[in-house]
Motif scaffolding. Structure first.
Motif, mmCIF file in Angstrom:
data_model
loop_
_atom_site.group_PDB
_atom_site.id
_atom_site.type_symbol
_atom_site.label_atom_id
_atom_site.label_comp_id
_atom_site.label_asym_id
_atom_site.label_seq_id
_atom_site.Cartn_x
_atom_site.Cartn_y
_atom_site.Cartn_z
ATOM 1 N N GLU A 32 -8.197 2.917 -2.922
ATOM 2 C CA GLU A 32 -7.831 3.921 -1.924
ATOM 3 C C GLU A 32 -6.492 3.603 -1.262
ATOM 4 N N ASP A 33 -6.081 2.328 -1.317
ATOM 5 C CA ASP A 33 -4.800 1.924 -0.731
ATOM 6 C C ASP A 33 -3.621 2.155 -1.677
ATOM 7 N N GLY A 34 -3.907 2.692 -2.893
ATOM 8 C CA GLY A 34 -2.840 2.981 -3.842
ATOM 9 C C GLY A 34 -2.446 1.805 -4.706
ATOM 10 N N VAL A 35 -3.261 0.767 -4.744
ATOM 11 C CA VAL A 35 -2.969 -0.425 -5.540
ATOM 12 C C VAL A 35 -3.941 -0.488 -6.713
ATOM 13 N N TRP A 36 -3.382 -0.621 -7.927
ATOM 14 C CA TRP A 36 -4.214 -0.839 -9.110
ATOM 15 C C TRP A 36 -4.676 -2.291 -9.105
ATOM 16 N N ARG A 37 -5.964 -2.532 -9.347
ATOM 17 C CA ARG A 37 -6.519 -3.893 -9.395
ATOM 18 C C ARG A 37 -7.353 -4.054 -10.659
ATOM 19 N N ALA A 38 -7.333 -5.278 -11.198
ATOM 20 C CA ALA A 38 -8.085 -5.552 -12.422
ATOM 21 C C ALA A 38 -8.399 -7.033 -12.519
ATOM 22 N N SER A 39 -9.294 -7.328 -13.437
ATOM 23 C CA SER A 39 -9.537 -8.703 -13.845
ATOM 24 C C SER A 39 -8.780 -8.884 -15.151
ATOM 25 N N LYS A 54 0.840 -1.190 0.000
ATOM 26 C CA LYS A 54 0.000 0.000 0.000
ATOM 27 C C LYS A 54 0.878 1.242 0.000
ATOM 28 N N GLY A 55 0.440 2.266 -0.702
ATOM 29 C CA GLY A 55 1.183 3.518 -0.729
ATOM 30 C C GLY A 55 0.757 4.375 -1.899
ATOM 31 N N LYS A 56 1.227 5.590 -1.915
ATOM 32 C CA LYS A 56 0.860 6.526 -2.968
ATOM 33 C C LYS A 56 1.407 6.031 -4.304
ATOM 34 N N ASN A 57 0.521 5.801 -5.250
ATOM 35 C CA ASN A 57 0.882 5.227 -6.535
ATOM 36 C C ASN A 57 0.941 6.317 -7.587
ATOM 37 N N SER A 58 2.044 6.391 -8.326
ATOM 38 C CA SER A 58 2.202 7.417 -9.349
ATOM 39 C C SER A 58 1.964 6.884 -10.762
ATOM 40 N N PHE A 59 1.655 5.588 -10.892
ATOM 41 C CA PHE A 59 1.381 5.042 -12.218
ATOM 42 C C PHE A 59 0.043 5.564 -12.728
ATOM 43 N N THR A 60 0.022 5.974 -13.988
ATOM 44 C CA THR A 60 -1.244 6.346 -14.618
ATOM 45 C C THR A 60 -1.966 5.056 -14.999
ATOM 46 N N GLU A 61 -3.220 5.171 -15.378
ATOM 47 C CA GLU A 61 -3.974 3.980 -15.792
ATOM 48 C C GLU A 61 -3.309 3.315 -16.988
ATOM 49 N N SER A 62 -2.838 4.122 -17.933
ATOM 50 C CA SER A 62 -2.178 3.590 -19.119
ATOM 51 C C SER A 62 -0.879 2.866 -18.757
ATOM 52 N N GLN A 63 -0.094 3.447 -17.863
ATOM 53 C CA GLN A 63 1.161 2.815 -17.433
ATOM 54 C C GLN A 63 0.879 1.512 -16.687
ATOM 55 N N ALA A 64 -0.149 1.517 -15.845
ATOM 56 C CA ALA A 64 -0.508 0.303 -15.100
ATOM 57 C C ALA A 64 -0.908 -0.806 -16.071
ATOM 58 N N ARG A 65 -1.747 -0.455 -17.046
ATOM 59 C CA ARG A 65 -2.197 -1.449 -18.039
ATOM 60 C C ARG A 65 -0.996 -2.009 -18.817
ATOM 61 N N GLY A 109 2.432 -10.624 -19.215
ATOM 62 C CA GLY A 109 1.753 -11.749 -19.839
ATOM 63 C C GLY A 109 0.262 -11.828 -19.600
ATOM 64 N N PHE A 110 -0.321 -10.777 -19.060
ATOM 65 C CA PHE A 110 -1.767 -10.769 -18.833
ATOM 66 C C PHE A 110 -2.460 -10.159 -20.039
ATOM 67 N N ALA A 111 -3.650 -10.654 -20.342
ATOM 68 C CA ALA A 111 -4.424 -10.157 -21.479
ATOM 69 C C ALA A 111 -5.856 -9.885 -21.031
ATOM 70 N N ASP A 112 -6.634 -9.272 -21.913
ATOM 71 C CA ASP A 112 -8.043 -8.973 -21.647
ATOM 72 C C ASP A 112 -8.231 -8.315 -20.285
ATOM 73 N N ILE A 113 -7.485 -7.256 -20.034
ATOM 74 C CA ILE A 113 -7.537 -6.554 -18.751
ATOM 75 C C ILE A 113 -8.808 -5.716 -18.695
ATOM 76 N N THR A 114 -9.628 -5.945 -17.683
ATOM 77 C CA THR A 114 -10.879 -5.199 -17.515
ATOM 78 C C THR A 114 -10.996 -4.702 -16.085
ATOM 79 N N ASN A 115 -11.854 -3.710 -15.890
ATOM 80 C CA ASN A 115 -12.134 -3.146 -14.557
ATOM 81 C C ASN A 115 -10.874 -2.693 -13.826
ATOM 82 N N LEU A 116 -9.954 -2.081 -14.548
ATOM 83 C CA LEU A 116 -8.712 -1.587 -13.936
ATOM 84 C C LEU A 116 -9.037 -0.340 -13.129
ATOM 85 N N LYS A 117 -8.839 -0.430 -11.817
ATOM 86 C CA LYS A 117 -9.170 0.680 -10.929
ATOM 87 C C LYS A 117 -8.084 0.858 -9.877
#
Length: 106
Positions: free
Chosen positions: A76-83, A47-58, A65-73
């Motif tokens: 509040e803990d500073g962690v990007w999560r997705a399916s 957990k911590g302040k995350n400086s990655f943009t959504e595009s950088q995270a994706r 090696g992940f594909a079909d990334i959806t629901n990238l959010k």
């Protein structure tokens, strides 16, 4: 005068002995602020302040090696999560501010 010199020498030796008996201070392991390709923080996701943009995270997640990334959010803990999918299997994925990518079952 000899007594004074003797006492001074005895104090110097005693002081050195006490200094040697002090327990060494151990420091906590250093946590990298950014992971490298050959390292991952075992406490990830961190957990911590995350400086990655959504595009950088994706992009980072896709590079692992992940594909079909959806629901990238960004949580509040500073962690990007997705399916996502990896090798055709649905999986949840997380990216923390250090760049650690972790996965779990959906």
């Amino acid at each position: 005068m000899r007594l004074f010199a003797f006492a001074l020498g005895a104090l110097a030796i005693a002081g050195a002995a006490v200094a040697q008996q002090q327990p060494s201070q151990q420091t906590a392991p250093i946590k990298p602020s950014v992971t490298t390709p050959d390292s991952t923080n075992p406490m990830a996701p961190v957990k911590g302040k995350n400086s990655f943009t959504e595009s950088q995270a994706r992009d980072r997640i896709e590079q692992k090696g992940f594909a079909d990334i959806t629901n990238l959010k960004l949580g509040e803990d500073g962690v990007w999560r997705a399916s996502a999918q990896k090798n055709g299997v649905p999986i949840s994925v997380a990216l923390d501010y250090q760049g650690n990518i972790t996965e779990g079952a959906l």
